[in-house]
Design a protein around this motif. Structure first.
Motif, PDB file in Angstrom:
ATOM      1  N   ALA A  50     -49.987 -36.574   2.551  1.00  0.00           N
ATOM      2  CA  ALA A  50     -48.769 -36.550   3.346  1.00  0.00           C
ATOM      3  C   ALA A  50     -47.774 -37.795   2.540  1.00  0.00           C
ATOM      4  O   ALA A  50     -48.474 -38.551   2.421  1.00  0.00           O
ATOM      5  CB  ALA A  50     -48.814 -36.709   4.839  1.00  0.00           C
ATOM      6  N   VAL A  51     -46.527 -37.605   2.766  1.00  0.00           N
ATOM      7  CA  VAL A  51     -45.637 -38.581   2.267  1.00  0.00           C
ATOM      8  C   VAL A  51     -44.463 -38.878   3.309  1.00  0.00           C
ATOM      9  O   VAL A  51     -43.771 -37.771   3.368  1.00  0.00           O
ATOM     10  CB  VAL A  51     -45.245 -38.461   0.977  1.00  0.00           C
ATOM     11  N   ASP A  52     -44.532 -39.851   4.142  1.00  0.00           N
ATOM     12  CA  ASP A  52     -43.505 -39.922   5.059  1.00  0.00           C
ATOM     13  C   ASP A  52     -42.574 -41.306   4.815  1.00  0.00           C
ATOM     14  O   ASP A  52     -43.190 -42.001   4.156  1.00  0.00           O
ATOM     15  CB  ASP A  52     -43.942 -40.104   6.467  1.00  0.00           C
ATOM     16  N   THR A  53     -41.450 -40.931   5.038  1.00  0.00           N
ATOM     17  CA  THR A  53     -40.434 -41.945   4.853  1.00  0.00           C
ATOM     18  C   THR A  53     -40.127 -42.958   6.180  1.00  0.00           C
ATOM     19  O   THR A  53     -40.003 -42.253   7.203  1.00  0.00           O
ATOM     20  CB  THR A  53     -38.969 -41.531   4.425  1.00  0.00           C
ATOM     21  N   LEU A  54     -40.482 -44.245   6.317  1.00  0.00           N
ATOM     22  CA  LEU A  54     -40.447 -44.796   7.316  1.00  0.00           C
ATOM     23  C   LEU A  54     -38.894 -45.625   7.793  1.00  0.00           C
ATOM     24  O   LEU A  54     -38.457 -45.702   8.628  1.00  0.00           O
ATOM     25  CB  LEU A  54     -41.336 -46.161   7.321  1.00  0.00           C
ATOM     26  N   SER A  55     -38.340 -45.932   6.545  1.00  0.00           N
ATOM     27  CA  SER A  55     -36.838 -46.293   6.540  1.00  0.00           C
ATOM     28  C   SER A  55     -36.472 -46.434   5.173  1.00  0.00           C
ATOM     29  O   SER A  55     -36.924 -46.245   4.175  1.00  0.00           O
ATOM     30  CB  SER A  55     -36.901 -47.819   7.195  1.00  0.00           C
ATOM     31  N   ARG A  56     -35.112 -46.543   5.147  1.00  0.00           N
ATOM     32  CA  ARG A  56     -34.347 -46.283   3.835  1.00  0.00           C
ATOM     33  C   ARG A  56     -32.665 -46.764   4.074  1.00  0.00           C
ATOM     34  O   ARG A  56     -32.294 -46.569   5.217  1.00  0.00           O
ATOM     35  CB  ARG A  56     -34.194 -44.871   3.520  1.00  0.00           C
ATOM     36  N   ASN A  57     -32.347 -47.779   3.259  1.00  0.00           N
ATOM     37  CA  ASN A  57     -31.103 -48.458   3.263  1.00  0.00           C
ATOM     38  C   ASN A  57     -30.824 -48.816   1.943  1.00  0.00           C
ATOM     39  O   ASN A  57     -31.568 -49.407   1.111  1.00  0.00           O
ATOM     40  CB  ASN A  57     -31.058 -49.419   4.419  1.00  0.00           C
ATOM     41  N   VAL A  58     -29.340 -48.769   1.965  1.00  0.00           N
ATOM     42  CA  VAL A  58     -28.890 -49.364   0.666  1.00  0.00           C
ATOM     43  C   VAL A  58     -28.029 -50.746   0.741  1.00  0.00           C
ATOM     44  O   VAL A  58     -27.416 -50.826   1.749  1.00  0.00           O
ATOM     45  CB  VAL A  58     -27.725 -48.540   0.255  1.00  0.00           C
ATOM     46  N   ASP A  59     -28.396 -51.626  -0.029  1.00  0.00           N
ATOM     47  CA  ASP A  59     -27.997 -53.053   0.187  1.00  0.00           C
ATOM     48  C   ASP A  59     -26.600 -53.107  -0.186  1.00  0.00           C
ATOM     49  O   ASP A  59     -26.185 -52.694  -1.342  1.00  0.00           O
ATOM     50  CB  ASP A  59     -28.734 -54.109  -0.662  1.00  0.00           C
ATOM     51  N   PRO A  60     -25.637 -53.298   0.566  1.00  0.00           N
ATOM     52  CA  PRO A  60     -24.271 -53.449   0.322  1.00  0.00           C
ATOM     53  C   PRO A  60     -23.763 -54.207  -0.643  1.00  0.00           C
ATOM     54  O   PRO A  60     -22.739 -53.921  -1.395  1.00  0.00           O
ATOM     55  CB  PRO A  60     -23.568 -53.485   1.491  1.00  0.00           C
ATOM     56  N   GLU A  61     -24.387 -55.279  -0.743  1.00  0.00           N
ATOM     57  CA  GLU A  61     -23.984 -56.217  -2.074  1.00  0.00           C
ATOM     58  C   GLU A  61     -24.392 -55.868  -3.271  1.00  0.00           C
ATOM     59  O   GLU A  61     -23.945 -56.005  -4.319  1.00  0.00           O
ATOM     60  CB  GLU A  61     -24.474 -57.685  -1.642  1.00  0.00           C
ATOM     61  N   THR A  62     -25.642 -55.545  -3.399  1.00  0.00           N
ATOM     62  CA  THR A  62     -26.515 -55.070  -4.496  1.00  0.00           C
ATOM     63  C   THR A  62     -26.477 -53.797  -5.039  1.00  0.00           C
ATOM     64  O   THR A  62     -26.678 -53.433  -6.057  1.00  0.00           O
ATOM     65  CB  THR A  62     -27.645 -55.891  -4.612  1.00  0.00           C
ATOM     66  N   GLY A  63     -26.365 -52.887  -4.158  1.00  0.00           N
ATOM     67  CA  GLY A  63     -26.405 -51.434  -4.283  1.00  0.00           C
ATOM     68  C   GLY A  63     -27.796 -50.873  -4.675  1.00  0.00           C
ATOM     69  O   GLY A  63     -28.164 -49.796  -4.997  1.00  0.00           O
ATOM     70  N   ILE A  64     -28.764 -51.739  -4.241  1.00  0.00           N
ATOM     71  CA  ILE A  64     -30.154 -51.565  -4.265  1.00  0.00           C
ATOM     72  C   ILE A  64     -30.444 -50.712  -3.021  1.00  0.00           C
ATOM     73  O   ILE A  64     -30.155 -51.011  -2.012  1.00  0.00           O
ATOM     74  CB  ILE A  64     -31.274 -52.677  -4.504  1.00  0.00           C
ATOM     75  N   LEU A  65     -31.348 -49.412  -3.474  1.00  0.00           N
ATOM     76  CA  LEU A  65     -31.999 -48.787  -2.296  1.00  0.00           C
ATOM     77  C   LEU A  65     -33.307 -48.955  -2.057  1.00  0.00           C
ATOM     78  O   LEU A  65     -33.992 -48.915  -3.045  1.00  0.00           O
ATOM     79  CB  LEU A  65     -31.967 -47.130  -2.986  1.00  0.00           C
ATOM     80  N   ARG A  66     -33.560 -49.323  -0.805  1.00  0.00           N
ATOM     81  CA  ARG A  66     -34.896 -49.837  -0.604  1.00  0.00           C
ATOM     82  C   ARG A  66     -35.382 -48.711   0.467  1.00  0.00           C
ATOM     83  O   ARG A  66     -34.768 -48.423   1.334  1.00  0.00           O
ATOM     84  CB  ARG A  66     -34.882 -51.100   0.420  1.00  0.00           C
ATOM     85  N   PHE A 123     -32.087 -37.951   9.457  1.00  0.00           N
ATOM     86  CA  PHE A 123     -33.138 -39.159   9.417  1.00  0.00           C
ATOM     87  C   PHE A 123     -33.582 -39.418  10.860  1.00  0.00           C
ATOM     88  O   PHE A 123     -34.669 -39.573  11.231  1.00  0.00           O
ATOM     89  CB  PHE A 123     -32.712 -40.254   8.598  1.00  0.00           C
ATOM     90  N   LYS A 124     -32.640 -39.684  11.709  1.00  0.00           N
ATOM     91  CA  LYS A 124     -32.798 -40.087  12.762  1.00  0.00           C
ATOM     92  C   LYS A 124     -33.688 -39.200  13.592  1.00  0.00           C
ATOM     93  O   LYS A 124     -34.773 -39.582  14.540  1.00  0.00           O
ATOM     94  CB  LYS A 124     -31.529 -40.220  13.715  1.00  0.00           C
ATOM     95  N   GLN A 125     -33.659 -38.018  13.733  1.00  0.00           N
ATOM     96  CA  GLN A 125     -34.307 -36.663  14.264  1.00  0.00           C
ATOM     97  C   GLN A 125     -35.812 -36.919  13.640  1.00  0.00           C
ATOM     98  O   GLN A 125     -36.850 -36.837  14.321  1.00  0.00           O
ATOM     99  CB  GLN A 125     -33.972 -35.504  13.992  1.00  0.00           C
ATOM    100  N   TYR A 126     -35.893 -37.008  12.406  1.00  0.00           N
ATOM    101  CA  TYR A 126     -37.294 -37.074  11.636  1.00  0.00           C
ATOM    102  C   TYR A 126     -37.774 -38.281  12.095  1.00  0.00           C
ATOM    103  O   TYR A 126     -39.134 -38.423  12.563  1.00  0.00           O
ATOM    104  CB  TYR A 126     -36.898 -37.282  10.153  1.00  0.00           C
ATOM    105  N   GLU A 127     -37.138 -39.588  12.223  1.00  0.00           N
ATOM    106  CA  GLU A 127     -37.875 -40.814  12.583  1.00  0.00           C
ATOM    107  C   GLU A 127     -38.350 -40.771  14.109  1.00  0.00           C
ATOM    108  O   GLU A 127     -39.258 -41.142  14.540  1.00  0.00           O
ATOM    109  CB  GLU A 127     -36.833 -41.694  12.451  1.00  0.00           C
ATOM    110  N   GLN A 128     -37.613 -40.253  15.040  1.00  0.00           N
ATOM    111  CA  GLN A 128     -37.838 -39.719  16.451  1.00  0.00           C
ATOM    112  C   GLN A 128     -39.187 -39.344  16.541  1.00  0.00           C
ATOM    113  O   GLN A 128     -40.006 -39.468  17.295  1.00  0.00           O
ATOM    114  CB  GLN A 128     -36.904 -39.002  17.131  1.00  0.00           C
ATOM    115  N   CYS A 129     -39.414 -38.201  15.749  1.00  0.00           N
ATOM    116  CA  CYS A 129     -40.574 -37.463  15.872  1.00  0.00           C
ATOM    117  C   CYS A 129     -41.726 -37.924  15.109  1.00  0.00           C
ATOM    118  O   CYS A 129     -42.895 -38.340  15.760  1.00  0.00           O
ATOM    119  CB  CYS A 129     -40.525 -36.082  14.976  1.00  0.00           C
TER     120      CYS A 129
END
Lengths: 198, 81
Positions: A37-53, B42-48
Motif C-alpha cells: 500500500a502507498v498512502d498520501t498523508l499530506s501534500r502542498n505547494v510552497d507558494p514562494e519556491t513552487g516546490i511540491l512537498r 483529498f479531504k475525503q480520502y484523508e478523513q477515511c
C-alpha cells in the motif's frame, strides 16, 4: 553503520520519470509485490519556491529472514514514512524515507533523487539512491553488524527489482499517454466522438 | 495506482490519485497550476485514512517521524541555486 548507494539511468525524460514515480508501486509494476500500500498523508505547494512537498506512508509485506523477523518481534508488515520534494524549476525530485517499524532496533534512512542526465537532459534521467543502515542493540556488535549487513543485502536485491519494475511502469505510462493524445486528436476530428465525450 | 493500507479507503483514494496525477502532469509540471483542484477529494480520502491510522496506532509513529524529518524539510524546501 553501513551504507548502500547506487546510480542508474532511465531512458525517459525527467517529466516522464517524475510523473511515473507516483505510480511506481501500482499494478503496472509486477516486480515489487512486497509493497502492499502507498498512502498520501499530506501534500502542498510552497507558494514562494513552487516546490511540491508530499508525505506518504508506504506499507510493505515483511520480507526479512525468519530469524531476524522473530528477533524483531514477528510483525508481518512494516511501514515507511517518506517525504518528497519536487522542484520543477530545477528539475529535481528528492525523496527521503525512514522506517517507522522497529525503529528502536534498526534505522534505515534513504535519500533518492531524480534529475536530468546532463549529456541528454531531455531524454535521460539519473536516479541516485543512498541508504544508511544503523542497528542498535547494546553491546552485541556481531548481531548489530549482521543485521546491518542483511539489510544492505536486501536493499541491493530490492534495488534491482525496483529498477525492473519501474521500467515496466515507465513503458506503460508512455503508451497510455500516447493513446490519450491519439484519442484526443481523433476526438477533435470526429463529430461522433466529440458527442460521445470520452 | 497503489492500494490504501485501509481497504475501506481504496475507492476515494483512487479518485484522489487520478485527480492528482492529471493535475501533476498537465498543470503542475507545465507551470500552470493555480489552484488545488483535488483538495476536496483529498479531504475525503484523508478523513477515511486518518481514522484507520488512529485505529492501527500509526498516527503516533507518524508524529515522531515528522519531528525527525525537520532537517530534510529545511534542506529540500529551499531550491539550490
Amino acid at each position: 553503520m553501513k551504507i548502500f548507494q547506487q546510480n542508474t539511468e532511465f531512458d525517459y525524460s525527467w517529466e516522464e520519470v517524475s510523473t511515473s514515480n507516483w505510480q511506481k508501486y501500482g499494478p503496472w509494476n509486477e516486480k515489487t509485490p512486497h509493497v502492499v500500500a502507498v498512502d498520501t498523508l499530506s501534500r502542498n505547494v510552497d507558494p514562494e519556491t513552487g516546490i511540491l512537498r508530499t508525505e506518504r506512508l508506504i506499507t510493505c509485506k515483511q520480507s526479512a529472514p525468519r530469524w531476524l523477523n522473530q528477533f524483531l518481534g514477528g510483525q508481518d508488515t512494516s511501514v515507511v514514512y517518506e517525504t518528497s520534494y519536487v522542484d520543477p524549476a530545477n528539475k529535481k525530485v528528492t525523496m527521503c524515507s525512514m522506517n517507522l517499524t522497529w525503529n528502536d532496533l534498526l534505522s534505515v534512512r534513504e535519500t533518492c533523487t531524480y534529475s536530468p542526465v546532463s549529456s541528454a537532459p531531455n531524454a535521460k534521467t539519473l536516479f541516485h539512491q543512498r541508504a544508511e543502515v544503523t542497528a542498535f542493540c547494546g553491546g552485541w556488535q556481531k548481531i548489530k553488524s549482521k543485521i546491518e549487513e542483511m539489510t544492505v543485502e536486501r536493499f541491493q536485491q530490492n534495488a534491482a527489482k525496483g529498477r525492473e519494475g519501474f521500467e515496466m511502469v515507465l513503458e506503460m505510462s508512455r503508451k497510455v499517454f500516447a493513446e490519450q493524445r491519439e484519442l484526443l486528436r481523433l476526438q477533435q476530428d470526429s463529430q461522433i466522438l466529440k458527442q460521445a465525450q470520452i | 495506482m497503489s492500494a490504501s493500507l485501509a481497504p475501506e479507503c481504496n475507492q476515494v483514494k483512487e479518485r484522489y490519485d487520478n485527480c492528482f496525477l492529471k493535475w501533476y502532469s498537465e498543470k503542475y509540471l507545465r507551470g500552470s497550476a493555480t489552484t488545488d483542484e483535488c483538495a476536496s477529494l483529498f479531504k475525503q480520502y484523508e478523513q477515511c485514512l486518518s481514522k484507520a491510522l488512529k485505529d492501527k496506532g500509526i498516527d503516533k509513529m507518524i508524529k515522531d517521524a515528522r519531528d525527525d524529518n525537520r532537517e530534510n524539510d529545511a534542506e529540500h524546501m529551499r531550491p539550490k541555486r
